[in-house]
Design an enzyme around this catalytic site. Structure first.
Site, mmCIF file in Angstrom:
data_model
loop_
_atom_site.group_PDB
_atom_site.id
_atom_site.type_symbol
_atom_site.label_atom_id
_atom_site.label_comp_id
_atom_site.label_asym_id
_atom_site.label_seq_id
_atom_site.Cartn_x
_atom_site.Cartn_y
_atom_site.Cartn_z
ATOM 1 N N THR A 134 0.821 -1.208 0.000
ATOM 2 C CA THR A 134 0.000 0.000 0.000
ATOM 3 C C THR A 134 0.858 1.262 0.000
ATOM 4 O O THR A 134 2.012 1.228 0.447
ATOM 5 C CB THR A 134 -0.904 -0.024 1.260
ATOM 6 O OG1 THR A 134 -1.434 1.278 1.482
ATOM 7 C CG2 THR A 134 -0.116 -0.389 2.516
ATOM 8 N N ASP A 135 0.262 2.374 -0.440
ATOM 9 C CA ASP A 135 0.973 3.660 -0.355
ATOM 10 C C ASP A 135 1.021 4.175 1.082
ATOM 11 O O ASP A 135 1.735 5.133 1.378
ATOM 12 C CB ASP A 135 0.324 4.704 -1.284
ATOM 13 C CG ASP A 135 -1.130 5.012 -0.951
ATOM 14 O OD1 ASP A 135 -1.718 4.348 -0.068
ATOM 15 O OD2 ASP A 135 -1.687 5.935 -1.574
ATOM 16 N N GLU A 136 0.237 3.551 1.982
ATOM 17 C CA GLU A 136 0.172 4.059 3.355
ATOM 18 C C GLU A 136 1.501 3.891 4.096
ATOM 19 O O GLU A 136 1.728 4.530 5.123
ATOM 20 C CB GLU A 136 -0.986 3.397 4.121
ATOM 21 C CG GLU A 136 -2.300 3.632 3.402
ATOM 22 C CD GLU A 136 -3.559 3.300 4.181
ATOM 23 O OE1 GLU A 136 -3.513 3.286 5.418
ATOM 24 O OE2 GLU A 136 -4.597 3.062 3.543
ATOM 25 N N TYR A 159 -1.683 -0.699 11.013
ATOM 26 C CA TYR A 159 -1.821 -1.345 9.699
ATOM 27 C C TYR A 159 -0.637 -0.988 8.801
ATOM 28 O O TYR A 159 0.049 -1.867 8.281
ATOM 29 C CB TYR A 159 -3.144 -0.926 9.032
ATOM 30 C CG TYR A 159 -3.179 -1.221 7.544
ATOM 31 C CD1 TYR A 159 -3.169 -2.534 7.066
ATOM 32 C CD2 TYR A 159 -3.210 -0.182 6.595
ATOM 33 C CE1 TYR A 159 -3.184 -2.806 5.694
ATOM 34 C CE2 TYR A 159 -3.230 -0.452 5.226
ATOM 35 C CZ TYR A 159 -3.213 -1.767 4.782
ATOM 36 O OH TYR A 159 -3.219 -2.039 3.438
ATOM 37 N N LYS A 163 2.446 -3.320 7.279
ATOM 38 C CA LYS A 163 2.724 -3.472 5.839
ATOM 39 C C LYS A 163 4.154 -3.011 5.537
ATOM 40 O O LYS A 163 4.860 -3.623 4.726
ATOM 41 C CB LYS A 163 1.719 -2.669 5.008
ATOM 42 C CG LYS A 163 0.297 -3.186 5.028
ATOM 43 C CD LYS A 163 0.116 -4.588 4.466
ATOM 44 C CE LYS A 163 0.306 -4.669 2.977
ATOM 45 N NZ LYS A 163 -0.039 -6.025 2.460
HETATM 46 P P1 NAD Z 1 -9.352 -7.714 2.273
HETATM 47 O O1 NAD Z 1 -9.367 -7.441 3.738
HETATM 48 O O2 NAD Z 1 -10.592 -7.471 1.467
HETATM 49 O O3 NAD Z 1 -8.937 -9.242 2.002
HETATM 50 C C1 NAD Z 1 -7.929 -9.877 2.713
HETATM 51 C C2 NAD Z 1 -8.034 -11.372 2.441
HETATM 52 O O4 NAD Z 1 -6.957 -12.024 3.139
HETATM 53 C C3 NAD Z 1 -9.337 -12.001 2.948
HETATM 54 O O5 NAD Z 1 -9.875 -12.873 1.975
HETATM 55 C C4 NAD Z 1 -8.906 -12.783 4.184
HETATM 56 O O6 NAD Z 1 -9.727 -13.914 4.461
HETATM 57 C C5 NAD Z 1 -7.491 -13.184 3.809
HETATM 58 N N1 NAD Z 1 -6.642 -13.463 4.976
HETATM 59 C C6 NAD Z 1 -6.557 -12.744 6.123
HETATM 60 N N2 NAD Z 1 -5.702 -13.341 6.969
HETATM 61 C C7 NAD Z 1 -5.235 -14.455 6.344
HETATM 62 C C8 NAD Z 1 -4.336 -15.485 6.727
HETATM 63 N N3 NAD Z 1 -3.744 -15.486 7.928
HETATM 64 N N4 NAD Z 1 -4.088 -16.472 5.846
HETATM 65 C C9 NAD Z 1 -4.705 -16.502 4.623
HETATM 66 N N5 NAD Z 1 -5.583 -15.557 4.232
HETATM 67 C C10 NAD Z 1 -5.836 -14.548 5.080
HETATM 68 O O7 NAD Z 1 -8.132 -6.880 1.717
HETATM 69 P P2 NAD Z 1 -7.944 -6.141 0.313
HETATM 70 O O8 NAD Z 1 -8.511 -4.789 0.420
HETATM 71 O O9 NAD Z 1 -8.368 -7.050 -0.763
HETATM 72 O O10 NAD Z 1 -6.351 -5.989 0.288
HETATM 73 C C11 NAD Z 1 -5.529 -7.031 -0.248
HETATM 74 C C12 NAD Z 1 -4.080 -6.608 -0.168
HETATM 75 O O11 NAD Z 1 -3.889 -5.392 -0.890
HETATM 76 C C13 NAD Z 1 -3.598 -6.329 1.252
HETATM 77 O O12 NAD Z 1 -2.288 -6.827 1.367
HETATM 78 C C14 NAD Z 1 -3.620 -4.809 1.358
HETATM 79 O O13 NAD Z 1 -2.648 -4.354 2.265
HETATM 80 C C15 NAD Z 1 -3.278 -4.418 -0.062
HETATM 81 N N6 NAD Z 1 -3.806 -3.106 -0.502
HETATM 82 C C16 NAD Z 1 -5.122 -2.801 -0.328
HETATM 83 C C17 NAD Z 1 -5.604 -1.581 -0.794
HETATM 84 C C18 NAD Z 1 -7.070 -1.214 -0.658
HETATM 85 O O14 NAD Z 1 -7.441 -0.085 -0.978
HETATM 86 N N7 NAD Z 1 -7.935 -2.113 -0.239
HETATM 87 C C19 NAD Z 1 -4.740 -0.676 -1.415
HETATM 88 C C20 NAD Z 1 -3.382 -1.038 -1.584
HETATM 89 C C21 NAD Z 1 -2.936 -2.259 -1.121
HETATM 90 P P1 TYD Z 2 -10.810 3.725 4.395
HETATM 91 O O1 TYD Z 2 -11.749 3.284 3.336
HETATM 92 O O2 TYD Z 2 -10.921 3.112 5.758
HETATM 93 O O3 TYD Z 2 -9.339 3.588 3.796
HETATM 94 P P2 TYD Z 2 -7.917 4.108 4.395
HETATM 95 O O4 TYD Z 2 -8.083 4.482 5.811
HETATM 96 O O5 TYD Z 2 -7.049 2.906 4.220
HETATM 97 O O6 TYD Z 2 -7.513 5.258 3.505
HETATM 98 O O7 TYD Z 2 -10.989 5.297 4.572
HETATM 99 C C1 TYD Z 2 -10.828 6.203 3.500
HETATM 100 C C2 TYD Z 2 -10.913 7.601 4.059
HETATM 101 O O8 TYD Z 2 -12.256 7.832 4.520
HETATM 102 C C3 TYD Z 2 -10.026 7.832 5.262
HETATM 103 O O9 TYD Z 2 -9.507 9.166 5.225
HETATM 104 C C4 TYD Z 2 -10.946 7.665 6.454
HETATM 105 C C5 TYD Z 2 -12.281 8.144 5.919
HETATM 106 N N1 TYD Z 2 -13.476 7.488 6.472
HETATM 107 C C6 TYD Z 2 -14.557 8.256 6.933
HETATM 108 O O10 TYD Z 2 -14.512 9.502 6.917
HETATM 109 N N2 TYD Z 2 -15.660 7.602 7.404
HETATM 110 C C7 TYD Z 2 -15.729 6.243 7.454
HETATM 111 O O11 TYD Z 2 -16.772 5.692 7.918
HETATM 112 C C8 TYD Z 2 -14.632 5.469 6.969
HETATM 113 C C9 TYD Z 2 -14.661 3.960 7.003
HETATM 114 C C10 TYD Z 2 -13.519 6.133 6.474
#
Ligand code: NAD
Ligand code: TYD
Length: 354
Positions: A134-136, A159, A163
């Site tokens: 992630t960019d975070e 989190y 990461k």
């Molecule tokens: P998500 O929470 O929707 O899915 C995570 C998946 O991992 C789930 O299916 C869960 O069951 C599985 N999981 C959790 N613990 C596990 C374990 N111990 N063993 C096997 N499987 C396990 O997450 P996402 O949003 O799809 O993110 C996927 C990846 O992408 C993550 O690594 C996250 O850091 C990264 N990412 C997410 C975003 C975003 O905006 N969602 C952006 C950039 C990077």
């Molecule tokens: P989120 O979807 O949780 O992603 P991330 O924290 O990884 O960026 O949140 C996106 C943005 O929205 C973040 O600045 C937090 C804000 N947010 C709210 O204002 N209300 C909410 O209920 C949630 C879940 C997030």
């Protein structure tokens, strides 16, 4: 055909990735390893559950025996590692599981793959481990500037710290063992199958249920949004053409303040649900206490992946957000299963108690 282990493939991005990768007929044989946590939902993959090139294995990325057995059983050549705990708010409440899954899980996967691949006659040839991040990890930007691959890591939440630690481990495997790692760092994703605790699906779900739309603080924090399938295509592009040992930022140059996103979703939902102005979903907007340590702004400089690999996003925010809203409106059952937890029975019905 390449045997590819996808971890976390039942989650939001992982399931979109599997659907995208299987479009390329005969290219990948995909093994999806997922523990099926609250965020893992096999309903996301019903359209491919009978596909000959797709296999599901329930298991934990922290479990060495399971992983080693899978690497051997399927003769895995490619690993794409999504499995993680992914929600910042949960990491503030319960940080320990984030350390376990995101740090120890990544370590276990790296180490099992290193041990398995390094003892093969051909060694690391044709092998790739792509770590999805992630960019975070870069921390928070002020009003100007963008994250590049050279930006130093300054994670601010449990989190993002977990990461960051996993990215560092992946990088250390390249330098120490010559292990074939690629790391991608992407901005906020949105699209189908996202668990409705993240901002965009939470807003859609709450509007459908006439519930308040919580805006943290003043709603002025900025995120850089990318349609999930564009992220998946970028991962495939890095997997197939990226330079081993390198890191690639992925983003769509699409910055929005949270409050503007909330207003936009309200506008589109009002149109879709044909709500009169007096009943506009924007009446549900509720400012709530800010998230502790809330990062002000994220924004990605995606020049490297564009210049070196030719990747650019296909969706504009306009098209992506419309597709997303339509998908949730057409899949209310998915939303209700996900929010009431009944999707967890799906696995038992499909696979029994194994
Ligand atoms: P998500 O929470 O929707 O899915 C995570 C998946 O991992 C789930 O299916 C869960 O069951 C599985 N999981 C959790 N613990 C596990 C374990 N111990 N063993 C096997 N499987 C396990 O997450 P996402 O949003 O799809 O993110 C996927 C990846 O992408 C993550 O690594 C996250 O850091 C990264 N990412 C997410 C975003 C975003 O905006 N969602 C952006 C950039 C990077
Ligand atoms: P989120 O979807 O949780 O992603 P991330 O924290 O990884 O960026 O949140 C996106 C943005 O929205 C973040 O600045 C937090 C804000 N947010 C709210 O204002 N209300 C909410 O209920 C949630 C879940 C997030």
């Amino acid at each position: 055909m390449r045997n590819m282990l996808v971890t976390g493939g039942a989650g939001f991005i992982g399931s979109n990735f599997i659907l995208e990768a299987l479009k390329d007929q005969g290219k990948y044989n995909i093994i999806n390893l997922d523990i099926l946590s609250y965020a893992g939902n096999l309903e996301n993959l019903t359209s491919v559950e009978e596909h000959p090139d797709y296999h599901f294995e329930k298991g934990d990325v922290c479990d060495k025996e399971t992983i080693t057995a899978l690497l051997q059983k399927y003769n895995i050549e490619k690993v794409v590692h999504f499995a993680a705990e992914s929600h910042v708010d949960r990491s503030i409440e319960t940080p320990e599981i984030f350390l376990k899954t995101n740090v120890l899980g990544t370590f276990t996967l790296l180490e099992c793959a290193r041990q398995y691949w390094s003892q093969l006659p051909e060694g690391y040839q044709n092998k790739t481990f792509l770590h999805v991040s992630t960019d975070e990890v870069y921390g928070s930007l002020g009003e100007i500037g963008l994250f590049t691959e050279e930006t130093s890591y300054k994670p601010n939440s449990p989190y993002s710290a977990s990461k960051a630690a996993s990215d560092h481990l992946a990088r250390s495997y390249v330098h120490t063992y010559g292990f074939p790692v690629l790391v991608t760092n992407c901005s906020n994703n949105y699209g189908p199958f996202q668990f409705p605790e993240k901002l965009i699906p939470l807003l859609i779900n709450n509007i459908l249920n006439n519930k308040p739309l919580p805006v943290y603080g003043e709603g002025k924090n900025i995120r850089d949004w990318l349609y999930v399938r564009d992220h998946c295509r970028a991962i495939l592009c890095v997997l197939e053409n990226g330079n081993i040992g390198e890191q690639y930022n992925i983003g769509g140059h699409n910055e929005w303040t949270n409050i503007d996103i909330v207003r936009l979703i309200c506008k589109y939902m009002d149109e879709q649900l044909k709500l009169p102005e007096s009943k506009s979903s924007s009446n549900l907007i509720t400012y709530v206490k800010d998230r502790p340590g809330h990062d002000l702004r994220y924004a990605i400089d995606a020049t490297k992946i564009k210049r070196e690999l030719g990747w650019v996003p296909s969706e504009t925010f306009e098209t992506g957000i419309q597709k997303t809203i339509n998908w949730y409106l057409e899949n209310k059952e998915w939303l209700s299963h996900t929010t009431n937890g009944s999707y967890q029975n799906y696995y038992k019905e499909m696979y029994g108690n194994r």
